[in-house]
Design an enzyme around this catalytic site. Structure first.
Site, PDB file in Angstrom:
ATOM      1  N   GLY A   1       0.810  -1.207   0.000  1.00  0.00           N
ATOM      2  CA  GLY A   1       0.000   0.000   0.000  1.00  0.00           C
ATOM      3  C   GLY A   1       0.843   1.256   0.000  1.00  0.00           C
ATOM      4  O   GLY A   1       0.619   2.179   0.795  1.00  0.00           O
TER       5      GLY A   1
ATOM      6  N   ARG B   1       0.331   6.066  -1.711  1.00  0.00           N
ATOM      7  CA  ARG B   1      -0.011   7.395  -1.193  1.00  0.00           C
ATOM      8  C   ARG B   1      -0.009   7.382   0.326  1.00  0.00           C
ATOM      9  O   ARG B   1       0.111   6.334   0.962  1.00  0.00           O
ATOM     10  CB  ARG B   1      -1.373   7.856  -1.712  1.00  0.00           C
ATOM     11  CG  ARG B   1      -2.542   6.979  -1.287  1.00  0.00           C
ATOM     12  CD  ARG B   1      -3.811   7.339  -2.038  1.00  0.00           C
ATOM     13  NE  ARG B   1      -4.933   6.467  -1.695  1.00  0.00           N
ATOM     14  CZ  ARG B   1      -5.860   6.745  -0.772  1.00  0.00           C
ATOM     15  NH1 ARG B   1      -5.798   7.879  -0.101  1.00  0.00           N
ATOM     16  NH2 ARG B   1      -6.843   5.905  -0.525  1.00  0.00           N
TER      17      ARG B   1
ATOM     18  N   THR C   1      -2.338  -1.871  -5.993  1.00  0.00           N
ATOM     19  CA  THR C   1      -3.277  -2.864  -6.527  1.00  0.00           C
ATOM     20  C   THR C   1      -3.457  -2.756  -8.036  1.00  0.00           C
ATOM     21  O   THR C   1      -4.178  -3.554  -8.617  1.00  0.00           O
ATOM     22  CB  THR C   1      -4.651  -2.736  -5.851  1.00  0.00           C
ATOM     23  OG1 THR C   1      -5.124  -1.393  -6.017  1.00  0.00           O
ATOM     24  CG2 THR C   1      -4.553  -3.052  -4.355  1.00  0.00           C
TER      25      THR C   1
ATOM     26  N   ASN D   1       1.057  -2.311   5.367  1.00  0.00           N
ATOM     27  CA  ASN D   1       0.335  -1.046   5.470  1.00  0.00           C
ATOM     28  C   ASN D   1      -0.976  -1.041   4.681  1.00  0.00           C
ATOM     29  O   ASN D   1      -1.897  -0.298   5.033  1.00  0.00           O
ATOM     30  CB  ASN D   1       1.231   0.091   4.966  1.00  0.00           C
ATOM     31  CG  ASN D   1       0.472   1.390   4.822  1.00  0.00           C
ATOM     32  OD1 ASN D   1       0.133   2.045   5.808  1.00  0.00           O
ATOM     33  ND2 ASN D   1       0.178   1.781   3.582  1.00  0.00           N
TER      34      ASN D   1
ATOM     35  N   SER E   1      -4.078   0.876  14.162  1.00  0.00           N
ATOM     36  CA  SER E   1      -4.773   2.156  14.266  1.00  0.00           C
ATOM     37  C   SER E   1      -5.196   2.371  15.712  1.00  0.00           C
ATOM     38  O   SER E   1      -5.454   1.405  16.453  1.00  0.00           O
ATOM     39  CB  SER E   1      -6.023   2.159  13.380  1.00  0.00           C
ATOM     40  OG  SER E   1      -6.846   3.277  13.660  1.00  0.00           O
TER      41      SER E   1
ATOM     42  N   TYR F   1     -13.679  -2.081  10.945  1.00  0.00           N
ATOM     43  CA  TYR F   1     -12.286  -1.608  10.961  1.00  0.00           C
ATOM     44  C   TYR F   1     -11.658  -1.830  12.335  1.00  0.00           C
ATOM     45  O   TYR F   1     -10.511  -2.290  12.443  1.00  0.00           O
ATOM     46  CB  TYR F   1     -12.267  -0.122  10.593  1.00  0.00           C
ATOM     47  CG  TYR F   1     -10.901   0.472  10.389  1.00  0.00           C
ATOM     48  CD1 TYR F   1     -10.184   0.241   9.223  1.00  0.00           C
ATOM     49  CD2 TYR F   1     -10.331   1.296  11.360  1.00  0.00           C
ATOM     50  CE1 TYR F   1      -8.937   0.805   9.018  1.00  0.00           C
ATOM     51  CE2 TYR F   1      -9.087   1.866  11.178  1.00  0.00           C
ATOM     52  CZ  TYR F   1      -8.389   1.616  10.002  1.00  0.00           C
ATOM     53  OH  TYR F   1      -7.152   2.178   9.817  1.00  0.00           O
ATOM     54  N   ALA F   2     -12.398  -1.523  13.400  1.00  0.00           N
ATOM     55  CA  ALA F   2     -11.885  -1.718  14.752  1.00  0.00           C
ATOM     56  C   ALA F   2     -11.600  -3.189  15.027  1.00  0.00           C
ATOM     57  O   ALA F   2     -10.580  -3.533  15.632  1.00  0.00           O
ATOM     58  CB  ALA F   2     -12.884  -1.167  15.775  1.00  0.00           C
ATOM     59  N   ALA F   3     -12.505  -4.061  14.590  1.00  0.00           N
ATOM     60  CA  ALA F   3     -12.309  -5.490  14.790  1.00  0.00           C
ATOM     61  C   ALA F   3     -11.070  -5.983  14.058  1.00  0.00           C
ATOM     62  O   ALA F   3     -10.280  -6.775  14.599  1.00  0.00           O
ATOM     63  CB  ALA F   3     -13.545  -6.255  14.316  1.00  0.00           C
TER      64      ALA F   3
ATOM     65  N   LYS G   1      -8.382  -4.231  13.161  1.00  0.00           N
ATOM     66  CA  LYS G   1      -7.153  -3.691  13.735  1.00  0.00           C
ATOM     67  C   LYS G   1      -6.861  -4.289  15.108  1.00  0.00           C
ATOM     68  O   LYS G   1      -5.697  -4.542  15.454  1.00  0.00           O
ATOM     69  CB  LYS G   1      -7.226  -2.163  13.810  1.00  0.00           C
ATOM     70  CG  LYS G   1      -7.253  -1.482  12.436  1.00  0.00           C
ATOM     71  CD  LYS G   1      -6.034  -1.835  11.586  1.00  0.00           C
ATOM     72  CE  LYS G   1      -5.982  -1.041  10.310  1.00  0.00           C
ATOM     73  NZ  LYS G   1      -4.804  -1.384   9.468  1.00  0.00           N
TER      74      LYS G   1
END
Length: 246
Positions: free
Chosen positions: A11, A14, A36, A88, A140, A153-155, A157
């Site tokens: 990744g 950017r 990608t 990343n 994160s 997203y929380a799960a 990370k």
């Protein structure tokens, strides 16, 4: 060819990933960045080869198990075994839980968690045989604090941090270190488009009263990649301006 240590950064087109790849290149690593798409890989290649002609890029979609396995087998065969792997690459599909779809959930888990598994799985045997290496996973602050609208997203990370600690225990005796860097709110194109009111609310919650810079995250990664962190493993380094302390 070069004797520089090989670093893979997923990744890297950017934002945080680009800053990590650039800093490692500046520090003399031979960097391979991933995107990608062919266009993304070409852009990374052009940027990194300004530091050294030995730097390169490849197309890698960590959400695709077969493509990931094939691309990383080719990397091992053509270039060699990375000394540093920075996971990343990631995606978001934010929504309140009651509106979150199965696809929203699976897309984020498949890329942000399963994708890291795939990369580590493809490279781990070669790194163990090499008997040295540093794997750095980009987590994160949300993995620790949670955030409304980001259960997926929380799960992912939070799972990534548990994965990191467990893998670190398995490979430590082979001189391979596995750590996380957990950014807080970092100034990128994603934060630039936030409404002023939302920016002000976020800044009010950060003791340092500013967004972080992508270079702040790159510096933490460079530390974990280097010899100065040779006795650091299984850790999560939080880089968030004091937004979460613990």
């Amino acid at each position: 060819m070069t004797d520089a240590k090989l670093a893979l950064v997923t990744g890297a087109s950017r934002g945080i990933g680009a800053a990590i790849a650039a800093m490692l290149a500046q520090q003399g690593y031979r960097v391979i960045g991933t995107a990608t798409s062919d266009a993304g890989a070409s852009a990374i290649r052009e940027t990194l080869q300004a530091y050294s002609a030995d730097n390169d890029a490849l197309v890698l979609n960590i959400a695709d198990a077969e493509q990931t396995d094939a691309a990383l087998k080719q990397l091992l065969a053509d270039i060699g075994t990375p000394a540093v792997v920075v996971n990343n690459a990631g995606v978001t599909r934010d929504n309140l839980f009651l509106r979150l779809t199965e696809d929203d959930w699976q897309t984020v888990i498949n890329t942000n968690l399963n994708g890291v598994f795939r990369v580590c799985k493809a490279l781990s045997k070669a790194m163990i045989k090499q008997k040295h290496g540093s794997i750095i996973n980009i987590s994160s602050i949300i993995g620790t604090t949670g955030n409304a609208g980001q259960t997926n997203y929380a799960a992912a990370k939070a799972g990534l941090e548990g994965f990191t600690r467990s893998l670190a225990q398995e490979v430590a005796s082979r001189n391979i270190r596995v750590n996380c860097v957990a950014p807080g709110f970092i100034q990128t194109d994603m934060t630039d488009v936030l409404p002023d009111g939302q920016k002000e609310a976020i800044l009010a919650s950060i003791p340092m009263k500013r967004f972080g810079q992508v270079e702040d995250i790159a510096a933490a990664v460079a530390f974990l990649a280097g010899d100065g962190a040779q006795y650091v493993t299984g850790q999560t380094i939080h880089v968030n301006g004091g937004m979460n302390m613990g």
